[in-house]
Design a protein around this motif. Structure first.
Motif, PDB file in Angstrom:
ATOM      1  N   LYS A   1       4.040   6.497   1.913  1.00 19.69           N
ATOM      2  CA  LYS A   1       3.288   6.691   0.676  1.00 19.69           C
ATOM      3  C   LYS A   1       1.958   7.399   0.969  1.00 19.69           C
ATOM      4  O   LYS A   1       1.275   7.076   1.941  1.00 19.69           O
ATOM      5  N   PRO A   2       1.554   8.334   0.105  1.00 24.14           N
ATOM      6  CA  PRO A   2       0.226   8.926   0.258  1.00 24.14           C
ATOM      7  C   PRO A   2      -0.844   7.877  -0.019  1.00 24.14           C
ATOM      8  O   PRO A   2      -0.673   7.019  -0.881  1.00 24.14           O
ATOM      9  N   MET A   3      -1.950   7.975   0.734  1.00 23.37           N
ATOM     10  CA  MET A   3      -2.926   6.894   0.689  1.00 23.37           C
ATOM     11  C   MET A   3      -4.350   7.414   0.809  1.00 23.37           C
ATOM     12  O   MET A   3      -4.633   8.304   1.603  1.00 23.37           O
ATOM     13  N   ILE A   4      -5.217   6.810  -0.008  1.00 22.58           N
ATOM     14  CA  ILE A   4      -6.664   6.987   0.096  1.00 22.58           C
ATOM     15  C   ILE A   4      -7.220   5.616   0.436  1.00 22.58           C
ATOM     16  O   ILE A   4      -6.910   4.644  -0.246  1.00 22.58           O
ATOM     17  N   VAL A   5      -8.017   5.533   1.505  1.00 23.16           N
ATOM     18  CA  VAL A   5      -8.611   4.249   1.869  1.00 23.16           C
ATOM     19  C   VAL A   5     -10.119   4.296   1.716  1.00 23.16           C
ATOM     20  O   VAL A   5     -10.748   5.331   1.911  1.00 23.16           O
TER      21      VAL A   5
END
Length: 172
Positions: A102-106
């Motif tokens: 999954k694409p992710m921004i943290v």
């Protein structure tokens, strides 16, 4: 499309508060997200008093449907449904999401003492597996985010740990 925002079992008031701001919700909308699901844990935020016994609540803001809740036994279903995951920078959450592809921004929680979340997220960002940002830059990061720029995370290799232990112990 669906975006999922999570703080896991932690309390991260500023990330959850940011997720409900018109600025961030409009950014989601501009990128084509029609629904944002927020797992807020024990975070205090504008609507936290509307949560009753951790039940799911729904509302609409900035042309985006928003659903929020405190906890579930597992976030796996939410991760699977999500087209984008925005999360605190906890290592368990990061690994679970990246292994799902999954694409992710943290968003590292800068209030933690040793800032280990910043170190992990910065390194994974530099490697191209996710995007790391701050609460203040979240909307801009969503606006600029392109999932096609994210590298696939390598598959898990359970034998690797055993090889490392064998090497350290002098068995190989």
């Amino acid at each position: 499309m669906l975006a999922f925002v999570t703080v896991g079992s932690t309390k991260f008031d500023s990330l959850i508060a940011a997720a409900f701001t018109p600025h961030v919700l409009v950014s989601f909308h501009r990128k084509g997200y029609t629904k944002v699901v927020v797992q807020c844990g024990n975070s205090a935020f504008e609507m936290s008093d509307t949560i009753r016994d951790g039940q799911i609540q729904n509302l609409s803001r900035a042309s985006v449907e928003v659903e929020f809740y405190q906890y579930k036994p597992s976030l796996k279903e939410d991760f699977e449904r999500a087209d984008l995951v925005v999360s605190h920078a906890g290592s368990g959450t990061i690994l679970e999401v990246l292994r799902m592809g999954k694409p992710m921004i943290v968003v590292p929680n800068e209030t933690l003492l040793d800032n280990h979340q910043e170190e992990l997220s910065s390194e994974l960002d530099a490697m191209g597996y996710l995007r790391s940002t701050t609460v203040k830059k979240l909307a801009d990061t969503i606006d600029q985010f392109d999932a096609s720029d994210i590298k696939p995370f390598p598959p898990q290799d359970p034998s690797r740990f055993a090889r490392i232990v064998d090497e350290v112990m002098g068995f190989i």
